[in-house]
Design a protein around this motif. Structure first.
Motif, PDB file in Angstrom:
ATOM      1  N   UNK A   1       0.813  -1.221   0.000  1.00 61.58           N
ATOM      2  CA  UNK A   1       0.000   0.000   0.000  1.00 61.58           C
ATOM      3  C   UNK A   1       0.844   1.267   0.000  1.00 61.58           C
ATOM      4  N   UNK A   2       2.113   1.160   0.430  1.00 57.88           N
ATOM      5  CA  UNK A   2       2.990   2.303   0.536  1.00 57.88           C
ATOM      6  C   UNK A   2       4.023   2.060   1.629  1.00 57.88           C
ATOM      7  N   UNK A   3       4.897   3.034   1.910  1.00 52.14           N
ATOM      8  CA  UNK A   3       5.952   2.864   2.922  1.00 52.14           C
ATOM      9  C   UNK A   3       5.420   2.533   4.316  1.00 52.14           C
ATOM     10  N   UNK A   4       4.177   2.909   4.604  1.00 49.53           N
ATOM     11  CA  UNK A   4       3.617   2.637   5.931  1.00 49.53           C
ATOM     12  C   UNK A   4       3.512   1.151   6.242  1.00 49.53           C
ATOM     13  N   UNK A   5       3.539   0.300   5.216  1.00 51.92           N
ATOM     14  CA  UNK A   5       3.475  -1.145   5.452  1.00 51.92           C
ATOM     15  C   UNK A   5       4.657  -1.625   6.282  1.00 51.92           C
ATOM     16  N   UNK A   6       5.800  -0.948   6.183  1.00 51.68           N
ATOM     17  CA  UNK A   6       7.013  -1.420   6.854  1.00 51.68           C
ATOM     18  C   UNK A   6       7.102  -0.970   8.307  1.00 51.68           C
ATOM     19  N   UNK A   7       6.169  -0.156   8.745  1.00 48.35           N
ATOM     20  CA  UNK A   7       6.167   0.258  10.147  1.00 48.35           C
ATOM     21  C   UNK A   7       5.849  -0.912  11.071  1.00 48.35           C
ATOM     22  N   UNK A   8       5.099  -1.892  10.540  1.00 48.65           N
ATOM     23  CA  UNK A   8       4.716  -3.045  11.357  1.00 48.65           C
ATOM     24  C   UNK A   8       5.512  -4.302  11.016  1.00 48.65           C
ATOM     25  N   UNK A   9       6.549  -4.158  10.166  1.00 47.31           N
ATOM     26  CA  UNK A   9       7.367  -5.317   9.800  1.00 47.31           C
ATOM     27  C   UNK A   9       8.206  -5.732  11.000  1.00 47.31           C
ATOM     28  N   UNK A  10       8.198  -7.013  11.389  1.00 44.58           N
ATOM     29  CA  UNK A  10       8.989  -7.459  12.542  1.00 44.58           C
ATOM     30  C   UNK A  10      10.483  -7.210  12.338  1.00 44.58           C
ATOM     31  N   UNK A  11      11.198  -7.043  13.429  1.00 41.97           N
ATOM     32  CA  UNK A  11      12.650  -6.867  13.464  1.00 41.97           C
ATOM     33  C   UNK A  11      13.097  -5.515  12.914  1.00 41.97           C
ATOM     34  N   UNK A  12      12.140  -4.610  12.605  1.00 43.51           N
ATOM     35  CA  UNK A  12      12.516  -3.273  12.150  1.00 43.51           C
ATOM     36  C   UNK A  12      12.046  -2.253  13.174  1.00 43.51           C
ATOM     37  N   UNK A  13      12.918  -1.521  13.836  1.00 48.12           N
ATOM     38  CA  UNK A  13      12.500  -0.530  14.838  1.00 48.12           C
ATOM     39  C   UNK A  13      11.750   0.624  14.193  1.00 48.12           C
ATOM     40  N   UNK A  14      10.469   0.745  14.541  1.00 50.59           N
ATOM     41  CA  UNK A  14       9.642   1.779  13.910  1.00 50.59           C
ATOM     42  C   UNK A  14      10.034   3.188  14.350  1.00 50.59           C
ATOM     43  N   UNK A  15      10.848   3.278  15.399  1.00 46.03           N
ATOM     44  CA  UNK A  15      11.250   4.609  15.856  1.00 46.03           C
ATOM     45  C   UNK A  15      12.279   5.258  14.946  1.00 46.03           C
ATOM     46  N   UNK A  16      12.914   4.470  14.100  1.00 47.65           N
ATOM     47  CA  UNK A  16      13.932   5.007  13.212  1.00 47.65           C
ATOM     48  C   UNK A  16      13.487   4.878  11.778  1.00 47.65           C
ATOM     49  N   UNK A  17      13.118   6.000  11.169  1.00 47.29           N
ATOM     50  CA  UNK A  17      12.677   5.944   9.779  1.00 47.29           C
ATOM     51  C   UNK A  17      13.811   5.537   8.862  1.00 47.29           C
ATOM     52  N   UNK A  18      15.071   5.814   9.301  1.00 45.17           N
ATOM     53  CA  UNK A  18      16.213   5.444   8.475  1.00 45.17           C
ATOM     54  C   UNK A  18      16.313   3.936   8.339  1.00 45.17           C
ATOM     55  N   UNK A  19      15.996   3.230   9.427  1.00 44.73           N
ATOM     56  CA  UNK A  19      16.102   1.769   9.404  1.00 44.73           C
ATOM     57  C   UNK A  19      14.803   1.116   8.964  1.00 44.73           C
ATOM     58  N   UNK A  20      13.694   1.808   9.148  1.00 43.24           N
ATOM     59  CA  UNK A  20      12.410   1.218   8.785  1.00 43.24           C
ATOM     60  C   UNK A  20      12.166   1.243   7.278  1.00 43.24           C
ATOM     61  N   UNK A  21      12.745   2.197   6.573  1.00 40.14           N
ATOM     62  CA  UNK A  21      12.539   2.315   5.127  1.00 40.14           C
ATOM     63  C   UNK A  21      13.537   1.425   4.381  1.00 40.14           C
ATOM     64  N   UNK A  22      13.063   0.419   3.621  1.00 40.57           N
ATOM     65  CA  UNK A  22      13.985  -0.435   2.861  1.00 40.57           C
ATOM     66  C   UNK A  22      14.632   0.352   1.726  1.00 40.57           C
ATOM     67  N   UNK A  23      15.848  -0.017   1.375  1.00 38.91           N
ATOM     68  CA  UNK A  23      16.546   0.641   0.279  1.00 38.91           C
ATOM     69  C   UNK A  23      15.793   0.479  -1.043  1.00 38.91           C
ATOM     70  N   UNK A  24      15.058  -0.624  -1.165  1.00 40.75           N
ATOM     71  CA  UNK A  24      14.329  -0.886  -2.412  1.00 40.75           C
ATOM     72  C   UNK A  24      13.261   0.162  -2.683  1.00 40.75           C
ATOM     73  N   UNK A  25      12.857   0.916  -1.652  1.00 39.53           N
ATOM     74  CA  UNK A  25      11.845   1.954  -1.826  1.00 39.53           C
ATOM     75  C   UNK A  25      12.441   3.293  -2.252  1.00 39.53           C
ATOM     76  N   UNK A  26      13.746   3.382  -2.295  1.00 35.17           N
ATOM     77  CA  UNK A  26      14.395   4.637  -2.667  1.00 35.17           C
ATOM     78  C   UNK A  26      14.422   4.811  -4.188  1.00 35.17           C
ATOM     79  N   UNK A  27      14.260   6.029  -4.636  1.00 33.32           N
ATOM     80  CA  UNK A  27      14.275   6.315  -6.075  1.00 33.32           C
ATOM     81  C   UNK A  27      15.661   6.061  -6.664  1.00 33.32           C
ATOM     82  N   UNK A  28      15.665   5.533  -7.897  1.00 31.08           N
ATOM     83  CA  UNK A  28      16.912   5.233  -8.600  1.00 31.08           C
ATOM     84  C   UNK A  28      16.899   5.876  -9.978  1.00 31.08           C
ATOM     85  N   UNK A  29      18.093   6.094 -10.494  1.00 27.90           N
ATOM     86  CA  UNK A  29      18.210   6.632 -11.851  1.00 27.90           C
ATOM     87  C   UNK A  29      17.684   5.643 -12.879  1.00 27.90           C
ATOM     88  N   UNK A  30      17.985   4.361 -12.639  1.00 24.08           N
ATOM     89  CA  UNK A  30      17.529   3.277 -13.511  1.00 24.08           C
ATOM     90  C   UNK A  30      16.845   2.242 -12.648  1.00 24.08           C
TER      91      UNK A  30
END
Length: 247
Positions: free
Chosen positions: A151-180
């Protein structure tokens, strides 16, 4: 009169088998494209054993239809009863297998809902762990389609083993924009993305993106499947009538 009818049936049989022959060639082409395509599908297929098996099943089905179409054409033109009977039995088996697959797909269609994928993502996703097949497949999907989660980045707030207090760690790299849009593509700004700056993130959910991308093709595939089943049914009828008409 009977001879004219038999001749007409023979050429109709040839025509239907020619379409089966073309359908098999198309399946072969699609199967090969899915396996060797360099724009992302190869990564997804290679990472997921189920998709990997499905691609080869498509290749096998394409090769079988290709062969049977050729045999049907030869059997009709040469009026060979052995080839016609062989063709009929194999087309019948394929027809029943395809019909069973369609029925099962309809019965289990609820497993393709947004809620199902969201539940599975939150339960099994391990972020950037590419040794895990499920996570690696999801990462490939998100990179290829420039999307994030179901549904969007908010799905990862409830993903186990990811501290929701840190957006840096909660956001997967795969969600970051890329040139290609591939694993080899460079990030537009990885640090800003992981820090939570939305302009460097892919914010749209993958369910919507993929549904919009393939909506037209789903209806096309459904119409094509119905057409193939109809052609196979008529081919079997003509094969049996021709078989009975040959002296």
């Amino acid at each position: 009169m009977e001879g004219d009818c038999l001749s007409c049936m023979k050429y109709l049989m040839f025509l239907f088998n020619f379409f089966i022959f073309l359908g098999g060639a198309c399946l072969l082409g699609v199967g090969i494209w899915v396996i060797v395509d360099p724009t992302g599908f190869r990564e997804i297929v290679a990472a997921n054993p189920l998709l990997f098996t499905g691609a080869y099943i498509m290749l096998a089905m394409g090769a079988m239809l290709f062969l049977l179409g050729f045999l049907g054409c030869c059997g009709a033109i040469r009026e060979n009863k052995c080839l016609l009977l062989f063709f009929f039995m194999f087309i019948l088996l394929i027809f029943l297998a395809e019909l069973s697959a369609a029925i099962l797909a309809f019965i289990f269609r609820e497993n393709l809902t947004r809620e199902f994928f969201t539940k599975e993502l939150k339960k099994h996703y391990l972020r950037n762990n590419d040794t895990d097949v499920f996570s690696s497949t999801w990462n490939s999907v998100m990179i290829t389609f420039a999307c994030c989660g179901v549904n969007g980045p908010e799905d990862f707030e409830a993903v186990p083993h990811l501290p929701s207090s840190s957006s840096e760690k909660a956001m997967p790299e795969a969600c970051c924009q890329r040139e290609l849009q591939s694993r080899e593509g460079t990030f537009v700004n990885r640090e800003a993305c992981l820090a939570g700056i939305e302009s460097f993130q892919n914010r749209q959910g993958c369910y919507t993106v993929i549904l919009n991308s393939f909506e037209t093709y789903v209806y096309l595939a459904g119409a094509l499947a119905i057409g193939v089943l109809a052609i196979e049914l008529f081919a079997m009828i003509f094969a049996m009538c021709l078989f009975r008409g040959i002296q």
